[in-house]
Design an enzyme around this catalytic site. Structure first.
Site, PDB file in Angstrom:
ATOM      1  N   ASP A 215       0.827  -1.203   0.000  1.00 20.47           N
ATOM      2  CA  ASP A 215       0.000   0.000   0.000  1.00 20.47           C
ATOM      3  C   ASP A 215       0.868   1.263   0.000  1.00 20.47           C
ATOM      4  O   ASP A 215       1.848   1.354   0.749  1.00 20.47           O
ATOM      5  CB  ASP A 215      -0.883  -0.019   1.255  1.00 20.47           C
ATOM      6  CG  ASP A 215      -1.885   1.117   1.277  1.00 20.47           C
ATOM      7  OD1 ASP A 215      -2.766   1.126   0.414  1.00 20.47           O
ATOM      8  OD2 ASP A 215      -1.762   2.011   2.143  1.00 20.47           O
ATOM      9  N   GLU A 267       1.838  -0.513  -4.989  1.00 29.19           N
ATOM     10  CA  GLU A 267       0.893   0.545  -5.352  1.00 29.19           C
ATOM     11  C   GLU A 267       1.742   1.813  -5.501  1.00 29.19           C
ATOM     12  O   GLU A 267       2.057   2.480  -4.518  1.00 29.19           O
ATOM     13  CB  GLU A 267      -0.179   0.750  -4.275  1.00 29.19           C
ATOM     14  CG  GLU A 267      -1.250   1.712  -4.769  1.00 29.19           C
ATOM     15  CD  GLU A 267      -1.991   2.484  -3.677  1.00 29.19           C
ATOM     16  OE1 GLU A 267      -3.039   3.071  -3.983  1.00 29.19           O
ATOM     17  OE2 GLU A 267      -1.514   2.532  -2.531  1.00 29.19           O
TER      18      GLU A 267
HETATM   19  C1  GLC Z   1      -4.113   3.231  -0.685  1.00 33.75           C
HETATM   20  C2  GLC Z   1      -5.375   2.410  -0.643  1.00 33.75           C
HETATM   21  C3  GLC Z   1      -6.492   3.271  -0.156  1.00 33.75           C
HETATM   22  C4  GLC Z   1      -6.158   3.762   1.240  1.00 33.75           C
HETATM   23  C5  GLC Z   1      -4.809   4.479   1.254  1.00 33.75           C
HETATM   24  C6  GLC Z   1      -4.309   4.670   2.655  1.00 33.75           C
HETATM   25  O1  GLC Z   1      -4.179   4.239  -1.633  1.00 33.75           O
HETATM   26  O2  GLC Z   1      -5.636   1.843  -1.897  1.00 33.75           O
HETATM   27  O3  GLC Z   1      -7.719   2.597  -0.162  1.00 33.75           O
HETATM   28  O4  GLC Z   1      -7.150   4.634   1.665  1.00 33.75           O
HETATM   29  O5  GLC Z   1      -3.818   3.735   0.583  1.00 33.75           O
HETATM   30  O6  GLC Z   1      -3.910   3.447   3.214  1.00 33.75           O
END
Ligand code: GLC
Length: 551
Positions: A215, A267
């Site tokens: 994440d 991500e």
């Molecule tokens: C990422 C996740 C999202 C979350 C954020 C904070 O972007 O995909 O859903 O709110 O991180 O953890």
């Protein structure tokens, strides 16, 4: 055309996998309380196997107060009681593997929940204590420390700082949270923070997780001086900092230490594709989500450019590309593609802009065949296979997303793509909750979803579900699909056409997508394998894609 590494080793399953994202809260509810859970997922594994996916990525399933849908983690080594138990998660991982499906879990390194034991200890300890050093605590600015230590914004609106009351009750230091205030950021300069996360990775890899989705992977490291944000200053104080790469190199060594190496999936939202590719160097992450492609409007030239750039930046590092159209943060595809502006902008999300769902669905079907035919792995977000639209009229008092609340409703938030799935029946909960039903779905499901349920779409020749099932089956069987080379073909303006496979041996495969306003002739072929909509004699209608056998 850049060379793509062919003939992946069997261990390199992620290079061409079709990965299905399970948002546990909204997938299937096994105990009838209105909240999806692991029992629900286990009862629907057959559906996922029939769909033909290779792996499941689960959004965070750990104990959490759900201030941000589980991205506020209390304990990384357990399962939220609303979802089930650790023993059930272990069973789920094993049962999925028996069906040939691997499990990817979500790791959240940037922050913890404010209920995590580390943060509780930090609040109970004084300024300057070792307990506070795992986070970013700082005195405020201003005469009485009443102003935040710097000007960084929270991604969810407002300041990235909140002030605490010290143990004696007086207003005290501030702590950094790049997301909601319930998500304090960890200090990755601290050796215990690093050691803890590597231990958490081992914990899940030892339990059979085949990979992790990381994440906010490019946001984890901060400039320890915590300066005000200055657009002229490079490096950025909290994004894409060079120190991150050492962290992921260390994770890669850990992942590679397993007999069946585990996959690291980032991500990584970065506008610059070259900077993005640095995370995919051979000793770092295996793959990362392709958000440029996701955000791209439904426009042939823009898509061609996005695909070409994607392949060009992945080739030198030898990493496979990924193709993503949706996830739990993004406006549903059929809604987005039915609007006048078909791109995705995280800052506005296009909420409330009129959409033509029939047009959007036609394009989403074509986009599915496009992304499933491109070289690399592909991600499918639950409900995409059903063609679910964004739910844009969730009553304000039911919205949970902190993006909505922290912006006073100016940002619609992301709950509209997180509504529980319809499985069967004609009224809510549409089979989402198993009998006996004791609670309503945690987000309300719209009227009129009966025709979108899994049961309604199963076996219906023209349904989105049938399209995905057929396409995923063909993709598995087709030697040229998944990882491997592709070459563009010229099929005229506003038409995307490309061949897959080496061309030397094996059958020829071509994908054509018509983004123009008029039908176009199909290129020479020996058979039509699959089309996203009815063909017009020998022509491909607008907003339609086709897979062709060419030799
Ligand atoms: C990422 C996740 C999202 C979350 C954020 C904070 O972007 O995909 O859903 O709110 O991180 O953890």
């Amino acid at each position: 055309m850049p060379a793509i590494r062919a003939n992946p080793l069997p261990n390199e399953w992620w290079r061409g996998a079709a990965i299905y994202q399970v948002y546990v809260r909204s997938f299937a509810d096994g105990n009838g309380d209105g909240v999806g859970d692991l029992a629900g997922v286990r009862s629907r594994l057959r559906h996922l196997a029939d769909l033909g996916v290779d792996a499941l990525w689960f959004n965070p399933w750990y104990p959490s107060p759900m201030a941000d849908g589980g991205y506020d983690v209390t304990d990384y080594r357990s399962i939220d009681p609303a979802f089930g138990t650790l023993a059930e998660a272990e069973k789920l991982i094993a049962e999925a593997l028996d069906l040939g499906i691997r499990t990817i879990i979500d790791i959240v390194p940037n922050h913890v929940s404010d209920t995590h034991r580390w943060f509780r200890q930090a609040l109970a300890a004084p300024p300057g204590s070792p307990e506070r050093a795992r986070f970013w605590f700082r005195p405020g600015r201003g005469e009485h420390g009443e102003l935040p230590p710097n000007d960084w914004p929270s991604q969810f609106g407002g300041s990235a700082w909140s002030r605490v009351a010290e143990p004696d009750g007086t207003p005290g230091e501030w702590y950094l949270h790049r997301f909601a205030s319930q998500q304090p950021d960890l200090n990755w300069e601290h050796p215990e923070v690093r050691a803890e996360h590597e231990d958490v990775l081992r914990f899940w890899f030892d339990r059979g997780a085949a990979g992790v989705r990381i994440d906010s992977a490019a946001e984890v490291v901060k400039d320890p001086a915590l300066p005000d944000f200055d657009p002229e200053h490079d490096p950025h104080p909290y994004l894409d900092r060079d120190e991150l790469h050492d962290i992921y190199r260390s994770w890669r060594r850990l992942a590679d230490s397993y007999p069946q190496p585990r996959a690291l999936i980032g991500e990584v939202w970065l506008p610059d594709p070259e900077r993005f590719a640095r995370y995919l160097r051979p000793d770092e992450l295996h793959t990362a989500f392709n958000f440029g492609f996701l955000a791209c409007p439904w426009d042939a030239e823009r898509l061609r450019e996005s695909i070409t750039t994607t392949l060009a930046v992945h080739a030198p590092v030898g990493a496979p590309a990924t193709w993503v159209l949706a996830n739990h943060d993004i406006t549903r595809t059929v809604t987005r593609y039915g609007r006048a502006d078909t791109g995705f902008d995280f800052a506005t999300k296009g909420h409330g802009i009129p959409t033509d769902l029939a047009l959007g669905t036609r394009r989403a079907r074509a986009a599915a065949l496009l992304s499933l035919a491109l070289p690399g792995s592909v991600y499918l977000y639950q409900g995409e296979e059903l063609g679910l639209p964004e739910v844009e009229d969730i009553p304000a008092d039911r919205i949970e997303d902190p993006m909505y609340h922290r912006t006073g409703g100016a940002d619609p938030g992301r709950d509209g793509c997180r509504v529980p799935l319809p499985w069967s029946g004609t009224v809510s909960p549409y089979g989402f909750s198993a009998e006996p039903v004791t609670g309503e779905p945690w987000l309300p499901q719209p009227d009129g979803w009966a025709g979108l349920s899994v049961a309604a779409q199963s076996g219906a020749p023209d349904s989105m579900l049938t399209l995905y099932r057929t396409a995923l089956r063909l993709r598995r069987a087709e030697p040229g699909l998944g990882d491997g080379p592709m070459s563009w073909l010229d099929a005229g303006p506003r038409v995307l056409a490309f061949a897959r496979g080496s061309g030397a041996d094996g059958p020829g495969f071509t994908c054509v997508v018509n983004l123009s306003g008029a039908p176009v002739p199909l290129p020479a072929h020996t058979a039509v394998l699959l089309a996203s909509g009815p063909l017009d004699g020998g022509a491909l209608p607008p907003d339609t894609a086709v897979w062709l056998r060419t030799t």
